[in-house]
Design a protein around this motif. Structure first.
Motif, PDB file in Angstrom:
ATOM      1  N   PRO A  30       0.906  -1.210   0.064  1.00 52.94           N
ATOM      2  CA  PRO A  30       0.068   0.097   0.069  1.00 52.94           C
ATOM      3  C   PRO A  30       0.691   1.231  -0.091  1.00 52.94           C
ATOM      4  CG  PRO A  30      -0.086  -1.287   2.163  1.00 52.94           C
ATOM      5  CD  PRO A  30       0.586  -2.022   1.338  1.00 52.94           C
ATOM      6  N   ASN A  31       2.019   1.207   0.571  1.00 54.20           N
ATOM      7  CA  ASN A  31       3.064   2.284   0.713  1.00 54.20           C
ATOM      8  C   ASN A  31       4.248   1.796   0.897  1.00 54.20           C
ATOM      9  OD1 ASN A  31       3.231   2.003   3.610  1.00 54.20           O
ATOM     10  ND2 ASN A  31       1.230   2.845   3.830  1.00 54.20           N
ATOM     11  N   ARG A  32       5.454   2.869   0.867  1.00 48.43           N
ATOM     12  CA  ARG A  32       6.773   2.239   0.871  1.00 48.43           C
ATOM     13  C   ARG A  32       7.216   1.687   2.328  1.00 48.43           C
ATOM     14  NH1 ARG A  32      10.004   5.326   3.878  1.00 48.43           N
ATOM     15  NH2 ARG A  32       9.515   7.344   4.535  1.00 48.43           N
ATOM     16  N   HIS A  33       6.234   1.804   3.119  1.00 49.91           N
ATOM     17  CA  HIS A  33       6.602   1.346   4.706  1.00 49.91           C
ATOM     18  C   HIS A  33       6.158  -0.030   4.792  1.00 49.91           C
ATOM     19  CE1 HIS A  33       7.152   5.346   5.948  1.00 49.91           C
ATOM     20  NE2 HIS A  33       6.060   5.843   5.401  1.00 49.91           N
ATOM     21  N   PHE A  34       5.330  -0.600   4.280  1.00 46.71           N
ATOM     22  CA  PHE A  34       4.883  -2.014   4.161  1.00 46.71           C
ATOM     23  C   PHE A  34       4.409  -2.935   3.028  1.00 46.71           C
ATOM     24  CE2 PHE A  34       1.152  -4.852   5.246  1.00 46.71           C
ATOM     25  CZ  PHE A  34       1.894  -5.874   6.115  1.00 46.71           C
ATOM     26  N   SER A  35       4.869  -4.167   3.094  1.00 55.07           N
ATOM     27  CA  SER A  35       4.284  -4.985   1.977  1.00 55.07           C
ATOM     28  C   SER A  35       3.926  -6.348   2.646  1.00 55.07           C
ATOM     29  CB  SER A  35       5.232  -4.908   0.804  1.00 55.07           C
ATOM     30  OG  SER A  35       6.335  -5.721   0.906  1.00 55.07           O
ATOM     31  N   ILE A  36       3.242  -7.094   2.116  1.00 53.84           N
ATOM     32  CA  ILE A  36       3.002  -8.441   2.438  1.00 53.84           C
ATOM     33  C   ILE A  36       2.547  -9.305   1.157  1.00 53.84           C
ATOM     34  CG2 ILE A  36       0.414  -8.176   2.768  1.00 53.84           C
ATOM     35  CD1 ILE A  36       0.391  -9.942   5.077  1.00 53.84           C
ATOM     36  N   GLY A  37       2.970 -10.557   1.239  1.00 58.58           N
ATOM     37  CA  GLY A  37       2.676 -11.309   0.023  1.00 58.58           C
ATOM     38  C   GLY A  37       2.485 -12.830   0.289  1.00 58.58           C
ATOM     39  N   ILE A  38       1.677 -13.557  -0.465  1.00 58.54           N
ATOM     40  CA  ILE A  38       1.255 -14.847   0.101  1.00 58.54           C
ATOM     41  C   ILE A  38       2.013 -15.725  -1.310  1.00 58.54           C
ATOM     42  CG2 ILE A  38      -0.828 -16.508   0.095  1.00 58.54           C
ATOM     43  CD1 ILE A  38      -2.402 -14.023   1.130  1.00 58.54           C
ATOM     44  N   PHE A  39       2.411 -17.032  -0.612  1.00 59.67           N
ATOM     45  CA  PHE A  39       3.161 -17.681  -1.680  1.00 59.67           C
ATOM     46  C   PHE A  39       2.467 -18.903  -1.538  1.00 59.67           C
ATOM     47  CE2 PHE A  39       6.042 -21.352  -1.613  1.00 59.67           C
ATOM     48  CZ  PHE A  39       6.599 -21.123  -2.828  1.00 59.67           C
ATOM     49  N   GLU A  40       2.508 -19.894  -2.665  1.00 62.17           N
ATOM     50  CA  GLU A  40       2.036 -21.093  -2.775  1.00 62.17           C
ATOM     51  C   GLU A  40       2.755 -22.151  -4.068  1.00 62.17           C
ATOM     52  OE1 GLU A  40      -1.895 -22.275  -3.795  1.00 62.17           O
ATOM     53  OE2 GLU A  40      -2.125 -20.739  -5.313  1.00 62.17           O
ATOM     54  N   SER A  41       3.052 -23.093  -3.686  1.00 62.15           N
ATOM     55  CA  SER A  41       3.910 -23.949  -4.777  1.00 62.15           C
ATOM     56  C   SER A  41       3.413 -25.375  -4.627  1.00 62.15           C
ATOM     57  CB  SER A  41       5.446 -23.863  -4.663  1.00 62.15           C
ATOM     58  OG  SER A  41       5.820 -24.382  -3.192  1.00 62.15           O
ATOM     59  N   VAL A  42       3.566 -26.044  -5.791  1.00 60.28           N
ATOM     60  CA  VAL A  42       3.347 -27.518  -5.714  1.00 60.28           C
ATOM     61  C   VAL A  42       4.646 -27.958  -6.650  1.00 60.28           C
ATOM     62  CG1 VAL A  42       1.841 -27.289  -7.779  1.00 60.28           C
ATOM     63  CG2 VAL A  42       1.656 -29.335  -6.259  1.00 60.28           C
ATOM     64  N   VAL A  43       5.148 -29.263  -6.365  1.00 59.42           N
ATOM     65  CA  VAL A  43       6.133 -30.101  -6.913  1.00 59.42           C
ATOM     66  C   VAL A  43       5.580 -31.507  -7.024  1.00 59.42           C
ATOM     67  CG1 VAL A  43       8.458 -30.837  -7.080  1.00 59.42           C
ATOM     68  CG2 VAL A  43       8.087 -28.516  -6.160  1.00 59.42           C
ATOM     69  N   TYR A  44       5.708 -32.065  -8.047  1.00 59.07           N
ATOM     70  CA  TYR A  44       5.170 -33.409  -8.416  1.00 59.07           C
ATOM     71  C   TYR A  44       6.171 -33.773  -9.607  1.00 59.07           C
ATOM     72  CZ  TYR A  44       2.891 -31.005 -12.233  1.00 59.07           C
ATOM     73  OH  TYR A  44       2.845 -30.159 -13.534  1.00 59.07           O
ATOM     74  N   ASN A  45       5.866 -35.170  -9.558  1.00 55.86           N
ATOM     75  CA  ASN A  45       6.688 -36.134 -10.455  1.00 55.86           C
ATOM     76  C   ASN A  45       5.667 -36.653 -11.628  1.00 55.86           C
ATOM     77  OD1 ASN A  45       5.847 -38.951  -9.814  1.00 55.86           O
ATOM     78  ND2 ASN A  45       6.130 -38.277  -7.907  1.00 55.86           N
ATOM     79  N   THR A  46       6.316 -37.327 -12.701  1.00 55.93           N
ATOM     80  CA  THR A  46       5.567 -37.674 -13.796  1.00 55.93           C
ATOM     81  C   THR A  46       5.033 -39.036 -13.675  1.00 55.93           C
ATOM     82  OG1 THR A  46       7.423 -38.372 -14.951  1.00 55.93           O
ATOM     83  CG2 THR A  46       6.923 -36.066 -15.243  1.00 55.93           C
ATOM     84  N   TRP A  47       5.206 -39.781 -12.736  1.00 52.77           N
ATOM     85  CA  TRP A  47       4.668 -41.095 -12.621  1.00 52.77           C
ATOM     86  C   TRP A  47       4.144 -41.190 -11.317  1.00 52.77           C
ATOM     87  CZ3 TRP A  47       5.323 -44.808 -16.311  1.00 52.77           C
ATOM     88  CH2 TRP A  47       5.954 -44.456 -17.359  1.00 52.77           C
TER      89      TRP A  47
END
Length: 558
Positions: A301-318
């Motif tokens: 919202p301004n130079r004083h503060f930031s927040i972020g949400i992360f998600e990931s998924v790792v998988y194999n082909t078999w």
């Protein structure tokens, strides 16, 4: 309707022509420390600094061009102008001089440049040559000394086409004699942190030979959206370490899209990675592939503060019911991955994370991360220390112009990662690439502290020093204590409860590192010396090296 469609297309093309494309600054470059200073000391809210590295040169060029410099001291302004010249291709090319034979180093920064209305090309040599000594067993009468060296040479070409497409390619051949603390893990694991295929070099003791490559293209259909495809690595976060996604593993194939609009930043990235097999024979075929999908949405919202949400998924082909291939469901760029997992009944390895930072008093930045690999609230009534509660925590603070000394920055950071974090019951779905962690550099089941100082007394001199303390639990007597991200979480685990951080065989590392660099000319060329003291349990070592580095990032083993 046809007129409206034509108008929209023309507007998009007009916006596009105003936004040129260029390559990225590697995630470990020293300029990011200076960018932290600019963000923390900035008096304006107009600069949306990102936590997703690498940054594009074009984005940095715009930030430097619009940054209010009236509040900078004369020394800071000199550093500002020096960094700007290194990253701003338009500025550098405008300083065209005769150079060498009228062809080379005409801007005193790049070996060869081409600039036309619709085409830009910049070519540079890449090399790092250094030599030194490695002393081990300092507390014994033996105290052996091994001469060590690094000899890296290659080339880098980057540029843009029609102000729409950017490109980058780099290839470097490396021959080195490693210090013992780096060579011992190579013997056990068949890899060196941050590198892919590595082989022994000749008959040299501790000698290795390996290629480093990086190549990608970028495209921006509109100013707010940037697409990238190729082979690179990323670092998401504000710390020395990242629990979410770090750049300690080798480059991998990726496609990512970054959208910056209003006060939001959104990135989606899809990767193809390597499920590394130690001591694989050539007749066994290629290494198996694994895939990853990553989302990050940040709000500042301004130079004083930031927040972020992360998600990931790792998988194999078999899977047990046959070959799966790439999961098309994960291509949805705006859906919650956990919902997809439940919908398709997948056994994939998913992670959630939170990243926060807060700037205050134009001197300090607090930052932190929370990583949630898995957590079961229902198991709390059955006992403490449940193995499946896999959580990582990070907290740190940066202090710029520390103690009133212009150019001095200090940083303190703490990380804690519970056992079995990053592991998965299917080894090929672990949070790794080429056997190396995609999160914290040392995996899991650990605590560490970092005390870092960086001093730039003038534009050409750089002094970096750090002290790190790591306590980690290793596997012992065939029991999986949860620190190795490359094995199954089901492999010989000792019960389900009473697990704690740093359980298992104690592994304690004290490390002090220092580097002095002197920039030569106006380019990315440094004459430097560095030294490292390490105490691993009862073993001590001291390493010293000096050399010349050109267009290469001075990496520090974390």
């Amino acid at each position: 309707m046809r007129k409206t469609s034509c108008l929209i297309v023309c507007l998009l093309m007009g916006v596009q022509l105003l936004f040129s494309q260029e390559s990225d600054i590697p995630a470990g470059h020293d300029i990011y420390r200076f960018m932290d200073r600019l963000e923390i000391k900035s008096p304006t809210n107009e600069l949306p600094f990102s936590v997703l590295r690498p940054y594009s040169r074009e984005m940095l060029r715009e930030w430097f061009a619009s940054y209010p410099t009236d509040h900078l001291s004369p020394q800071e302004l000199a550093r500002f102008n020096n960094w700007r010249y290194q990253i701003d291709d338009t500025l550098a090319i405008s300083q065209n001089q005769r150079g060498v034979w009228g062809l080379f180093y005409r801007n005193q920064r790049d070996f060869y440049t081409v600039q036309t209305k619709n085409f830009r090309l910049i070519a540079n040599p890449v090399f790092h040559t250094a030599a030194g000594i490695d002393r081990t067993n300092l507390d014994t009468a033996l105290d052996p000394t091994l001469p060590i060296y690094t000899n890296s040479r290659g080339a880098m070409i980057r540029g843009s086409l029609m102000d729409k497409v950017g490109f980058y390619t780099e290839v470097v051949d490396n021959i080195a004699r490693l210090p013992q603390y780096q060579y011992d893990p190579f013997v056990r694991q068949n890899w060196i942190q941050g590198e892919g295929f590595v082989k022994r070099f000749g008959t040299d003791k501790n000698g290795v030979d390996y290629f480093s490559t990086r190549a990608y293209v970028t495209y921006s259909p509109i100013k707010s959206l940037r697409l990238k495809f190729g082979k690179d690595r990323a670092f998401w976060g504000n710390g020395h370490q990242s629990l979410l996604l770090s750049d300690v593993a080798p480059d991998h194939l990726l496609f990512d899209a970054t959208l910056r609009i209003w006060k939001l930043e959104y990135k989606v990235m899809f990767t193809q990675m390597i499920d590394f097999i130690r001591n694989r024979n050539d007749d066994e075929g290629t290494h198996p592939r694994k895939y990853g999908a990553f989302h990050y949405v940040g709000y500042q919202p301004n130079r004083h503060f930031s927040i972020g949400i992360f998600e990931s998924v790792v998988y194999n082909t078999w899977q047990a019911n046959g070959r799966r291939g790439f999961e098309l469901q994960y291509l949805n760029p705006v859906i919650f991955y956990r919902a997809i997992e439940q919908y398709i009944g997948s056994p994939d390895n998913s992670l959630l994370g939170l990243n926060v930072k807060a700037n205050f008093l134009q001197r300090f930045q607090f930052y932190g991360q929370v990583l949630l690999d898995d957590y079961s609230f229902g198991q709390r009534n059955n006992g403490s220390g449940y193995w499946g509660n896999k959580v990582g925590l990070q907290g740190g603070i940066k202090y710029v112009s520390a103690l009133g000394i212009d150019g001095l920055d200090l940083q303190i950071e703490y990380n804690q990662v519970r056992p079995y974090t990053y592991q998965h019951f299917a080894i090929s779905s672990n949070y790794t690439h080429y056997g190396q962690s995609l999160g914290h550099a040392s995996g899991a089941n650990l605590r560490d502290f970092h005390f870092i100082g960086y001093y730039q007394p003038n534009p050409r001199w750089h002094l970096f020093g750090s002290y790190s303390y790591l306590i980690k639990g290793l596997d012992q007597d065939g029991i999986n204590y949860g620190g190795d991200a490359g094995i199954s979480s089901l492999a010989d685990r000792l019960g389900d409860f009473d697990h704690f951080v740093a359980q298992g065989e104690s592994y304690v590392v004290h490390q002090a590192f220092g580097r002095i660099s002197r920039q030569l000319f106006k380019g990315d060329m440094y004459l430097e010396m560095e030294s490292r003291y390490r105490r691993m349990n009862d073993d001590q070592s001291l390493t010293f090296m000096a050399g010349l580095r050109l267009n290469m990032v001075g990496r520090t083993v974390k």
